[in-house]
Design an enzyme around this catalytic site. Structure first.
Site, PDB file in Angstrom:
ATOM      1  N   ASP A  91       0.854  -1.191   0.000  1.00  0.00           N
ATOM      2  CA  ASP A  91       0.000   0.000   0.000  1.00  0.00           C
ATOM      3  C   ASP A  91       0.890   1.240   0.000  1.00  0.00           C
ATOM      4  OD1 ASP A  91      -3.224   0.360   1.165  1.00  0.00           O
ATOM      5  OD2 ASP A  91      -1.914   2.118   1.045  1.00  0.00           O
ATOM      6  N   THR A  99     -16.023  -3.450  -9.198  1.00  0.00           N
ATOM      7  CA  THR A  99     -17.215  -2.874  -8.570  1.00  0.00           C
ATOM      8  C   THR A  99     -18.425  -3.013  -9.486  1.00  0.00           C
ATOM      9  OG1 THR A  99     -18.196  -0.753  -7.938  1.00  0.00           O
ATOM     10  CG2 THR A  99     -16.374  -0.648  -9.473  1.00  0.00           C
ATOM     11  N   ASP A 100     -19.611  -3.024  -8.886  1.00  0.00           N
ATOM     12  CA  ASP A 100     -20.840  -3.061  -9.703  1.00  0.00           C
ATOM     13  C   ASP A 100     -21.031  -1.764 -10.493  1.00  0.00           C
ATOM     14  OD1 ASP A 100     -21.545  -1.388  -7.592  1.00  0.00           O
ATOM     15  OD2 ASP A 100     -23.380  -2.474  -7.064  1.00  0.00           O
ATOM     16  N   GLU A 101     -20.302  -0.696 -10.091  1.00  0.00           N
ATOM     17  CA  GLU A 101     -20.497   0.595 -10.786  1.00  0.00           C
ATOM     18  C   GLU A 101     -20.051   0.551 -12.241  1.00  0.00           C
ATOM     19  OE1 GLU A 101     -19.472   4.217  -8.846  1.00  0.00           O
ATOM     20  OE2 GLU A 101     -20.145   3.515  -6.896  1.00  0.00           O
ATOM     21  N   TYR A 133     -14.537   7.612 -11.816  1.00  0.00           N
ATOM     22  CA  TYR A 133     -14.146   6.456 -10.999  1.00  0.00           C
ATOM     23  C   TYR A 133     -14.547   5.149 -11.683  1.00  0.00           C
ATOM     24  CZ  TYR A 133     -14.856   2.730  -7.572  1.00  0.00           C
ATOM     25  OH  TYR A 133     -14.871   1.503  -6.939  1.00  0.00           O
ATOM     26  N   SER A 134     -15.841   5.031 -12.044  1.00  0.00           N
ATOM     27  CA  SER A 134     -16.277   3.739 -12.591  1.00  0.00           C
ATOM     28  C   SER A 134     -15.680   3.494 -13.976  1.00  0.00           C
ATOM     29  CB  SER A 134     -17.800   3.621 -12.596  1.00  0.00           C
ATOM     30  OG  SER A 134     -18.402   4.716 -13.228  1.00  0.00           O
ATOM     31  N   LYS A 194     -12.331   2.039 -13.320  1.00  0.00           N
ATOM     32  CA  LYS A 194     -12.434   0.642 -12.882  1.00  0.00           C
ATOM     33  C   LYS A 194     -12.797  -0.254 -14.081  1.00  0.00           C
ATOM     34  CE  LYS A 194     -12.179  -0.913  -9.222  1.00  0.00           C
ATOM     35  NZ  LYS A 194     -11.047  -1.414  -8.389  1.00  0.00           N
ATOM     36  N   ASN A 227     -22.189  -1.953  -2.837  1.00  0.00           N
ATOM     37  CA  ASN A 227     -21.680  -1.052  -1.785  1.00  0.00           C
ATOM     38  C   ASN A 227     -21.393  -1.798  -0.490  1.00  0.00           C
ATOM     39  OD1 ASN A 227     -23.090   0.805  -3.684  1.00  0.00           O
ATOM     40  ND2 ASN A 227     -22.468   2.322  -2.169  1.00  0.00           N
TER      41      ASN A 227
HETATM   42  P1  NAD Z   1     -10.187   2.659   0.151  1.00  0.00           P
HETATM   43  O1  NAD Z   1     -10.164   3.976  -0.543  1.00  0.00           O
HETATM   44  O2  NAD Z   1     -10.696   2.567   1.537  1.00  0.00           O
HETATM   45  O3  NAD Z   1      -8.706   2.048   0.181  1.00  0.00           O
HETATM   46  C1  NAD Z   1      -7.853   2.094  -0.927  1.00  0.00           C
HETATM   47  C2  NAD Z   1      -6.437   1.699  -0.459  1.00  0.00           C
HETATM   48  O4  NAD Z   1      -5.588   1.703  -1.631  1.00  0.00           O
HETATM   49  C3  NAD Z   1      -5.834   2.696   0.534  1.00  0.00           C
HETATM   50  O5  NAD Z   1      -5.194   1.993   1.593  1.00  0.00           O
HETATM   51  C4  NAD Z   1      -4.805   3.461  -0.293  1.00  0.00           C
HETATM   52  O6  NAD Z   1      -3.697   3.920   0.468  1.00  0.00           O
HETATM   53  C5  NAD Z   1      -4.384   2.403  -1.308  1.00  0.00           C
HETATM   54  N1  NAD Z   1      -3.857   3.002  -2.542  1.00  0.00           N
HETATM   55  C6  NAD Z   1      -4.420   4.003  -3.285  1.00  0.00           C
HETATM   56  N2  NAD Z   1      -3.607   4.298  -4.326  1.00  0.00           N
HETATM   57  C7  NAD Z   1      -2.546   3.454  -4.269  1.00  0.00           C
HETATM   58  C8  NAD Z   1      -1.398   3.260  -5.072  1.00  0.00           C
HETATM   59  N3  NAD Z   1      -1.165   3.999  -6.183  1.00  0.00           N
HETATM   60  N4  NAD Z   1      -0.528   2.286  -4.729  1.00  0.00           N
HETATM   61  C9  NAD Z   1      -0.718   1.535  -3.609  1.00  0.00           C
HETATM   62  N5  NAD Z   1      -1.789   1.684  -2.805  1.00  0.00           N
HETATM   63  C10 NAD Z   1      -2.685   2.625  -3.127  1.00  0.00           C
HETATM   64  O7  NAD Z   1     -10.965   1.678  -0.827  1.00  0.00           O
HETATM   65  P2  NAD Z   1     -12.037   0.542  -0.478  1.00  0.00           P
HETATM   66  O8  NAD Z   1     -13.352   1.155  -0.296  1.00  0.00           O
HETATM   67  O9  NAD Z   1     -11.471  -0.346   0.557  1.00  0.00           O
HETATM   68  O10 NAD Z   1     -12.074  -0.233  -1.886  1.00  0.00           O
HETATM   69  C11 NAD Z   1     -11.122  -1.252  -2.157  1.00  0.00           C
HETATM   70  C12 NAD Z   1     -11.395  -1.825  -3.543  1.00  0.00           C
HETATM   71  O11 NAD Z   1     -12.697  -2.364  -3.595  1.00  0.00           O
HETATM   72  C13 NAD Z   1     -11.324  -0.795  -4.660  1.00  0.00           C
HETATM   73  O12 NAD Z   1     -10.677  -1.371  -5.762  1.00  0.00           O
HETATM   74  C14 NAD Z   1     -12.772  -0.479  -4.976  1.00  0.00           C
HETATM   75  O13 NAD Z   1     -12.920  -0.119  -6.326  1.00  0.00           O
HETATM   76  C15 NAD Z   1     -13.429  -1.817  -4.684  1.00  0.00           C
HETATM   77  N6  NAD Z   1     -14.834  -1.763  -4.238  1.00  0.00           N
HETATM   78  C16 NAD Z   1     -15.204  -0.945  -3.210  1.00  0.00           C
HETATM   79  C17 NAD Z   1     -16.525  -0.952  -2.759  1.00  0.00           C
HETATM   80  C18 NAD Z   1     -16.973  -0.096  -1.612  1.00  0.00           C
HETATM   81  O14 NAD Z   1     -18.168  -0.029  -1.325  1.00  0.00           O
HETATM   82  N7  NAD Z   1     -16.086   0.603  -0.903  1.00  0.00           N
HETATM   83  C19 NAD Z   1     -17.456  -1.794  -3.377  1.00  0.00           C
HETATM   84  C20 NAD Z   1     -17.049  -2.613  -4.435  1.00  0.00           C
HETATM   85  C21 NAD Z   1     -15.730  -2.599  -4.843  1.00  0.00           C
HETATM   86  O1  DAU Z   2     -21.249   0.204  -5.642  1.00  0.00           O
HETATM   87  C1  DAU Z   2     -19.928   0.038  -5.228  1.00  0.00           C
HETATM   88  C2  DAU Z   2     -19.299   1.392  -4.966  1.00  0.00           C
HETATM   89  O2  DAU Z   2     -19.875   1.905  -3.775  1.00  0.00           O
HETATM   90  C3  DAU Z   2     -17.774   1.329  -4.857  1.00  0.00           C
HETATM   91  O3  DAU Z   2     -17.242   0.924  -6.081  1.00  0.00           O
HETATM   92  C4  DAU Z   2     -17.197   2.704  -4.454  1.00  0.00           C
HETATM   93  O4  DAU Z   2     -15.804   2.583  -4.244  1.00  0.00           O
HETATM   94  C5  DAU Z   2     -17.878   3.139  -3.167  1.00  0.00           C
HETATM   95  O5  DAU Z   2     -17.401   4.421  -2.801  1.00  0.00           O
HETATM   96  C6  DAU Z   2     -19.394   3.161  -3.339  1.00  0.00           C
HETATM   97  O6  DAU Z   2     -19.784   4.195  -4.269  1.00  0.00           O
HETATM   98  P1  DAU Z   2     -21.062   5.132  -4.012  1.00  0.00           P
HETATM   99  O7  DAU Z   2     -20.907   6.379  -4.790  1.00  0.00           O
HETATM  100  O8  DAU Z   2     -22.334   4.361  -4.181  1.00  0.00           O
HETATM  101  O9  DAU Z   2     -20.861   5.385  -2.421  1.00  0.00           O
HETATM  102  P2  DAU Z   2     -21.035   6.693  -1.516  1.00  0.00           P
HETATM  103  O10 DAU Z   2     -20.961   6.256  -0.103  1.00  0.00           O
HETATM  104  O11 DAU Z   2     -20.134   7.788  -1.959  1.00  0.00           O
HETATM  105  O12 DAU Z   2     -22.523   7.130  -1.832  1.00  0.00           O
HETATM  106  C7  DAU Z   2     -23.615   6.254  -1.587  1.00  0.00           C
HETATM  107  C8  DAU Z   2     -24.876   6.976  -2.002  1.00  0.00           C
HETATM  108  O13 DAU Z   2     -25.116   8.068  -1.095  1.00  0.00           O
HETATM  109  C9  DAU Z   2     -24.803   7.610  -3.378  1.00  0.00           C
HETATM  110  O14 DAU Z   2     -26.087   7.526  -4.000  1.00  0.00           O
HETATM  111  C10 DAU Z   2     -24.467   9.081  -3.110  1.00  0.00           C
HETATM  112  C11 DAU Z   2     -25.143   9.334  -1.767  1.00  0.00           C
HETATM  113  N1  DAU Z   2     -24.455  10.300  -0.886  1.00  0.00           N
HETATM  114  C12 DAU Z   2     -23.139  10.132  -0.623  1.00  0.00           C
HETATM  115  C13 DAU Z   2     -22.473  10.994   0.213  1.00  0.00           C
HETATM  116  C14 DAU Z   2     -20.996  10.827   0.482  1.00  0.00           C
HETATM  117  C15 DAU Z   2     -25.195  11.322  -0.275  1.00  0.00           C
HETATM  118  O15 DAU Z   2     -26.400  11.451  -0.499  1.00  0.00           O
HETATM  119  N2  DAU Z   2     -24.530  12.168   0.559  1.00  0.00           N
HETATM  120  C16 DAU Z   2     -23.198  12.059   0.828  1.00  0.00           C
HETATM  121  O16 DAU Z   2     -22.650  12.888   1.587  1.00  0.00           O
END
Ligand code: NAD
Ligand code: DAU
Length: 339
Positions: free
Chosen positions: A36, A128-130, A155-156, A159, A184
Site C-alpha cells: 500500500d 465494482t458493480d459501478e 471512478y467507474s 475501474k 456497496n
Molecule cells: P479505500 O479507498 O478505503 O482504500 C484504498 C487503499 O488503496 C488505501 O489503503 C490506499 O492507500 C491504497 N492506494 C491508493 N492508491 C494506491 C497506489 N497507487 N498504490 C498503492 N496503494 C494505493 O478503498 P475501499 O473502499 O477499501 O475499496 C477497495 C477496492 O474495492 C477498490 O478497488 C474499490 O474499487 C473496490 N470496491 C469498493 C466498494 C466499496 O463499497 N467501498 C465496493 C465494491 C468494490
Molecule cells: O457500488 C460500489 C461502490 O460503492 C464502490 O465501487 C465505491 O468505491 C464506493 O465508494 C461506493 O460508491 P457510491 O458512490 O455508491 O458510495 P457513496 O458512499 O459515496 O454514496 C452512496 C450513495 O449516497 C450515493 O447515492 C451518493 C449518496 N451520498 C453520498 C455521500 C458521500 C449522499 O447522499 N450524501 C453524501 O454525503
C-alpha cells in the site's frame, strides 16, 4: 511444505484492511503481504493487533511505479495477487479524475505485467458493480455478469478500464484471473467520506447530514465481512477467467439508510439536509449474486444485523474516526459541501 504467498494490494484501506485481518487469522499457513502507498485513505493503525504476527508483512509502494513493483515481484514470487488498491471515492473522481487513471488503470496494468512475468497462480481483481452503470427503479432488474459495461463516473470508467486490461491479460497471455464486482460495502474502518460512516460520525457529533438530490437513489449494501468471505472463495475456487458479482439483496434508498442510522442513535431527523445532487448520479444499483451462490457463497449479515454491528463499532472506535475527521479531511468536507 513452502508457505503460499498472498499479495494484498490496498491492505491499509477499508475493504483490503478487513481482508488482511481475515486472511492473517484464517490462514496462519499463508504469508500475507500488504502492499500500500498509504494515501489519505490508507492507515496502518488498524493492523496494530497483527503487526508482530509472523505471517503478516507490510510493503510501502505505489502500484503504478513499474520500476519498484517488478523487482518486488521478482523478489517475493507471490502465488496469489488480490488487488484492492484504488482511488475509490466517486466524488473525488468528479473533482480530480487524473489520479484515478494513475492508480486504477496504470497501477492495475503494472501489477498485471509483474504477475505475468513471475507467473502467479491467480490474480483476483476486485472491481465494482459501478462498471455496469445504473439501473432504473424496476425492482425486478439486476446487474448480472453479462450486463454490458456502461460506467458513468470517472471512478467507474477507470475501474471498467482496469477490468478490460485484466481480461486482455487473460486472453492474450493466459494469465489466470478472476474479476469480482461487488455492491456497496459498509462495516468497520469505512472511511468517513462515504455515506454510512459519514452519517454515523456526523450524527454522533450532532452535525447535519448531506443527502444528495431527493435521497431516492438506491444502493445495494453488503457488510464488508461478507465481501471478504466471497473473495476468499473466488480466490480458491473461482473458475479461471470468470467474473463473479457479489451482493446480498439489500437494496435501500439513501434516505432509508440515513433515517435508520439517525433513529438507531436516538437523534432527530431534522439533522438531514438535502443538498445539490452529485453530477451524473447513478440512480440504482442491484446485484444478482446467483453465480457466486452456485459456488457455495452466502452472506451472513442482513442489512439490519450489519448496520447494528457497524454503528456499535463506530461507537466503540471513536478515536479512529475522530483522528481522521480532524485532519486533511476537514478541508475536503468544507470544499465538498456548503453545510
Ligand atoms: P479505500 O479507498 O478505503 O482504500 C484504498 C487503499 O488503496 C488505501 O489503503 C490506499 O492507500 C491504497 N492506494 C491508493 N492508491 C494506491 C497506489 N497507487 N498504490 C498503492 N496503494 C494505493 O478503498 P475501499 O473502499 O477499501 O475499496 C477497495 C477496492 O474495492 C477498490 O478497488 C474499490 O474499487 C473496490 N470496491 C469498493 C466498494 C466499496 O463499497 N467501498 C465496493 C465494491 C468494490
Ligand atoms: O457500488 C460500489 C461502490 O460503492 C464502490 O465501487 C465505491 O468505491 C464506493 O465508494 C461506493 O460508491 P457510491 O458512490 O455508491 O458510495 P457513496 O458512499 O459515496 O454514496 C452512496 C450513495 O449516497 C450515493 O447515492 C451518493 C449518496 N451520498 C453520498 C455521500 C458521500 C449522499 O447522499 N450524501 C453524501 O454525503
Amino acid at each position: 511444505m513452502t508457505k503460499k504467498k498472498v499479495l494484498v494490494t490496498g491492505g491499509a484501506g477499508f475493504i483490503g484492511g478487513n481482508f488482511v485481518q481475515y486472511m492473517v487469522e484464517k490462514y496462519p499457513n499463508y504469508d500475507i503481504y500488504n502492499l500500500d502507498s498509504l494515501t489519505y485513505a490508507g492507515d496502518l493503525t488498524k493492523h496494530r493487533n497483527i503487526e508482530t504476527i509472523e505471517n503478516y508483512h507490510f510493503i510501502n509502494a505505489d502500484i503504478a511505479n513499474h520500476d519498484v513493483i517488478i523487482p518486488i515481484f521478482e523478489n517475493y514470487k507471490f502465488d496469489y495477487v488480490i488487488h484492492f488498491a484504488a482511488e475509490s471515492h466517486v466524488d473525488r473522481s468528479i473533482s480530480d479524475p487524473g489520479v484515478f487513471i494513475h492508480t486504477n488503470v496504470l497501477g492495475t496494468q503494472v501489477l498485471l505485467e509483474a504477475s505475468r512475468q513471475v507467473g502467479v497462480t491467480k490474480f483476483v481483481h476486485v472491481s465494482t458493480d459501478e462498471v455496469y452503470g445504473e439501473l432504473d427503479f424496476d425492482p425486478t432488474s439486476y446487474f448480472t455478469e453479462d450486463t454490458p459495461l456502461q460506467p458513468n463516473s470517472p471512478y467507474s470508467a477507470s475501474k471498467a478500464s482496469s477490468d478490460l486490461l485484466v481480461q486482455a491479460y487473460h486472453e492474450t497471455y493466459g494469465l489466470p484471473i478472476n474479476i469480482t464486482r461487488c455492491s456497496n460495502n459498509y462495516g468497520p474502518y469505512h472511511f468517513p467520506e462515504k455515506l454510512i460512516p459519514l452519517t454515523i460520525s456526523r450524527v454522533l457529533n450532532n452535525q447535519n447530514i448531506p443527502i444528495y438530490g431527493d435521497g431516492k437513489n438506491v444502493r445495494d449494501w453488503l457488510h464488508v465481512f461478507d465481501h471478504c468471505s466471497a473473495i476468499d472463495l473466488v480466490m480458491h475456487d473461482g473458475r479461471n477467467g470468470e467474473v463473479y458479482n457479489i451482493g446480498g439483496h439489500n437494496e435501500k434508498t439513501n434516505l432509508e439508510v440515513v433515517k435508520t442510522i439517525v433513529r438507531s442513535l436516538g437523534k432527530s431527523e431534522s439533522l438531514i439536509e438535502f443538498v445539490k445532487d452529485r453530477l451524473g448520479h447513478d440512480k440504482r444499483y442491484a446485484i444478482d449474486p446467483s453465480k457466486l451462490a452456485q459456488l457455495g457463497w452466502k452472506p451472513t449479515y442482513t442489512f439490519e444485523t450489519g448496520i447494528a454491528q457497524t454503528i456499535q463499532w463506530y461507537l466503540d472506535n471513536k478515536e479512529w474516526w475522530e483522528q481522521i475527521i480532524s485532519g486533511e479531511y476537514q478541508s475536503y468536507f468544507e470544499k465538498q459541501y456548503s453545510i
